[in-house]
Motif scaffolding. Structure first.
Motif, PDB file in Angstrom:
ATOM      1  N   ALA A  38       0.878  -1.185   0.000  1.00  0.00           N
ATOM      2  CA  ALA A  38       0.000   0.000   0.000  1.00  0.00           C
ATOM      3  C   ALA A  38       0.905   1.222   0.000  1.00  0.00           C
ATOM      4  N   LEU A  39       0.606   2.178  -0.851  1.00  0.00           N
ATOM      5  CA  LEU A  39       1.527   3.298  -1.080  1.00  0.00           C
ATOM      6  C   LEU A  39       1.287   4.448  -0.106  1.00  0.00           C
ATOM      7  N   PHE A  82       1.789  -6.880  -6.191  1.00  0.00           N
ATOM      8  CA  PHE A  82       2.334  -5.722  -6.918  1.00  0.00           C
ATOM      9  C   PHE A  82       2.089  -4.490  -6.042  1.00  0.00           C
ATOM     10  N   CYS A  83       0.809  -4.171  -5.805  1.00  0.00           N
ATOM     11  CA  CYS A  83       0.511  -2.979  -5.001  1.00  0.00           C
ATOM     12  C   CYS A  83      -0.968  -2.981  -4.625  1.00  0.00           C
ATOM     13  N   ALA A  84      -1.251  -2.826  -3.322  1.00  0.00           N
ATOM     14  CA  ALA A  84      -2.645  -2.827  -2.836  1.00  0.00           C
ATOM     15  C   ALA A  84      -3.271  -1.437  -2.893  1.00  0.00           C
ATOM     16  N   GLY A  85      -2.702  -0.557  -3.693  1.00  0.00           N
ATOM     17  CA  GLY A  85      -3.305   0.771  -3.853  1.00  0.00           C
ATOM     18  C   GLY A  85      -2.795   1.748  -2.816  1.00  0.00           C
ATOM     19  N   ALA A  86      -3.476   2.857  -2.736  1.00  0.00           N
ATOM     20  CA  ALA A  86      -3.088   3.883  -1.773  1.00  0.00           C
ATOM     21  C   ALA A  86      -3.320   3.384  -0.355  1.00  0.00           C
ATOM     22  N   ASP A  87      -2.517   3.889   0.575  1.00  0.00           N
ATOM     23  CA  ASP A  87      -2.661   3.509   1.978  1.00  0.00           C
ATOM     24  C   ASP A  87      -3.958   4.118   2.538  1.00  0.00           C
ATOM     25  N   ILE A  88      -4.861   3.257   2.973  1.00  0.00           N
ATOM     26  CA  ILE A  88      -6.187   3.724   3.398  1.00  0.00           C
ATOM     27  C   ILE A  88      -6.106   4.469   4.736  1.00  0.00           C
ATOM     28  N   GLY A  92       1.476 -10.220  -8.632  1.00  0.00           N
ATOM     29  CA  GLY A  92       0.325 -10.718  -7.857  1.00  0.00           C
ATOM     30  C   GLY A  92      -0.747  -9.642  -7.793  1.00  0.00           C
ATOM     31  N   ILE A  93      -1.260  -9.437  -6.571  1.00  0.00           N
ATOM     32  CA  ILE A  93      -2.381  -8.496  -6.385  1.00  0.00           C
ATOM     33  C   ILE A  93      -2.046  -7.087  -6.900  1.00  0.00           C
ATOM     34  N   ALA A  94      -2.939  -6.532  -7.688  1.00  0.00           N
ATOM     35  CA  ALA A  94      -2.838  -5.118  -8.086  1.00  0.00           C
ATOM     36  C   ALA A  94      -4.191  -4.477  -7.792  1.00  0.00           C
ATOM     37  N   VAL A  95      -4.178  -3.411  -6.993  1.00  0.00           N
ATOM     38  CA  VAL A  95      -5.424  -2.762  -6.568  1.00  0.00           C
ATOM     39  C   VAL A  95      -5.301  -1.246  -6.767  1.00  0.00           C
ATOM     40  N   GLY A  96      -6.405  -0.610  -7.116  1.00  0.00           N
ATOM     41  CA  GLY A  96      -6.466   0.853  -7.186  1.00  0.00           C
ATOM     42  C   GLY A  96      -5.370   1.425  -8.073  1.00  0.00           C
ATOM     43  N   ILE A  97      -4.557   2.283  -7.477  1.00  0.00           N
ATOM     44  CA  ILE A  97      -3.481   2.915  -8.249  1.00  0.00           C
ATOM     45  C   ILE A  97      -2.459   1.875  -8.734  1.00  0.00           C
ATOM     46  N   GLY A  98      -2.453   0.715  -8.093  1.00  0.00           N
ATOM     47  CA  GLY A  98      -1.628  -0.411  -8.568  1.00  0.00           C
ATOM     48  C   GLY A  98      -2.083  -0.903  -9.930  1.00  0.00           C
ATOM     49  N   VAL A  99      -3.346  -0.635 -10.260  1.00  0.00           N
ATOM     50  CA  VAL A  99      -3.864  -0.960 -11.602  1.00  0.00           C
ATOM     51  C   VAL A  99      -3.758   0.265 -12.505  1.00  0.00           C
ATOM     52  N   THR A 100      -4.201   1.417 -11.995  1.00  0.00           N
ATOM     53  CA  THR A 100      -4.298   2.577 -12.891  1.00  0.00           C
ATOM     54  C   THR A 100      -2.923   3.061 -13.348  1.00  0.00           C
ATOM     55  N   MET A 101      -1.870   2.810 -12.552  1.00  0.00           N
ATOM     56  CA  MET A 101      -0.537   3.212 -13.019  1.00  0.00           C
ATOM     57  C   MET A 101      -0.147   2.411 -14.267  1.00  0.00           C
ATOM     58  N   PHE A 109     -12.651   1.656  -6.260  1.00  0.00           N
ATOM     59  CA  PHE A 109     -12.807   3.068  -5.897  1.00  0.00           C
ATOM     60  C   PHE A 109     -14.178   3.347  -5.298  1.00  0.00           C
ATOM     61  N   LEU A 110     -15.216   2.830  -5.976  1.00  0.00           N
ATOM     62  CA  LEU A 110     -16.578   3.164  -5.542  1.00  0.00           C
ATOM     63  C   LEU A 110     -16.922   2.522  -4.197  1.00  0.00           C
TER      64      LEU A 110
END
Ligand code: COA
Length: 249
Positions: free
Chosen positions: A26-27, A60-66, A102-111, A130-131
């Motif tokens: 998570a970024l 890969f990346c679980a997206g932004a740090d919640i 492996g897992i790509a979420v949120g910005i991990g996909v959009t990048m 996102f939603l």
């Protein structure tokens, strides 16, 4: 450079590795800042001819740090590092390769919409919830995803939050090559070296011609950011962040 992002330069290829496996990569703001610096440095000289973005085994990346989302929502403070990272990605003149292990979420996909060549593990998944967090798509994905994969598939992924398998992501034009998880980094590095061996000036011009209009992409990022910041501070988003952070496993 922070330990949660590791930079290695190897024969004309700069590897930017997200390295926070305990939080599924998570970024955080320092990670965005380190990745932005690494991209800008790669831009500055002639030595780096291709950049590879990689993660950890299985992630890969679980997206932004919640947790940071919740902090930003509560304090009302606007964090610039994410936007700077998105702009650095979109403005990169050097080709970008991604190794999705492996897992790509949120910005991990959009990048990935800003990357030129994507290698994924056979069991990688691509999700943009996102939603579910009462947020909206970012990184110009609201422009680039419909262009790349068609409106119907983009809506299903970006708005409905339906995951894509590696095979579906390949079919949708997000992924080039699917390999066994253990081979992802090697295969991606081989592709990065192949690109790095091409005449550099011709690569820069070719990809600029192919990537579409940067002013449009910039405008889309800015518009998304405006809405994203508003949504981030909504009651429904705060509730969704708190629910994730206090969930029972
Ligand atoms: N922000 C903050 N922390 C995160 C995170 C994120 N985006 N993604 C994962 N983590 C943390 C978890 O809270 C957990 O921390 P803990 O061990 O201190 O409890 C740790 O990383 C491991 O995650 P876990 O959920 O146990 O791993 P999993 O393999 O079961 O699931 C995911 C992985 C990515 C599917 C799941 O963590 C998830 O859905 N994360 C949120 C993704 C998201 O919504 N990102 C924002 C998109 S806009």
């Amino acid at each position: 450079m922070s330990d949660s992002v590791v930079i290695i330069d190897n024969a004309g290829v700069r590897i930017i590795r997200m390295n926070r496996p305990e939080k599924k990569n998570a970024l955080t703001q320092p990670m965005y800042a380190a990745m932005t610096r690494a991209l800008r440095e790669a831009e500055a000289g002639e030595a780096i001819r291709c950049v590879m973005i990689a993660g950890a085994p299985g992630t890969f990346c679980a997206g932004a740090d919640i947790a940071e989302f919740l902090e930003a929502a509560q304090s009302g403070a606007l964090r610039p590092s994410t936007v700077e990272f998105l702009k650095a990605l979109a403005h990169s003149r050097k080709p970008l390769v991604a190794a999705v292990g492996g897992i790509a979420v949120g910005i991990g996909v959009t990048m990935l919409f800003h990357c030129d060549h994507v290698v994924a593990a056979a069991d990688a998944t691509f999700t943009t919830p996102f939603l579910k967090l009462a947020l909206i798509p970012e990184a110009a994905s609201s422009l680039l995803a419909p262009m790349r994969m068609g409106y119907a598939r983009a809506f299903s992924m970006l708005v409905m939050g339906r995951p894509l398998s590696a095979a579906e992501a390949k079919e949708a034009g997000i992924v080039n090559t699917i390999v066994a998880a253990a081979a992802v980094d090697d295969v991606a590095l081989k592709a990065a070296r192949e690109i790095a061996a091409l005449p550099a000036g011709a690569v820069v011009v070719s990809r600029a011609l192919m990537r579409g209009r940067l002013d449009e992409i910039d405008r889309q990022i800015d518009t998304e950011v405006m809405h994203f910041r508003e949504r981030l501070q909504s009651d429904e988003a705060r509730a969704a962040f708190a629910a994730f952070l206090s969930r029972k496993k």
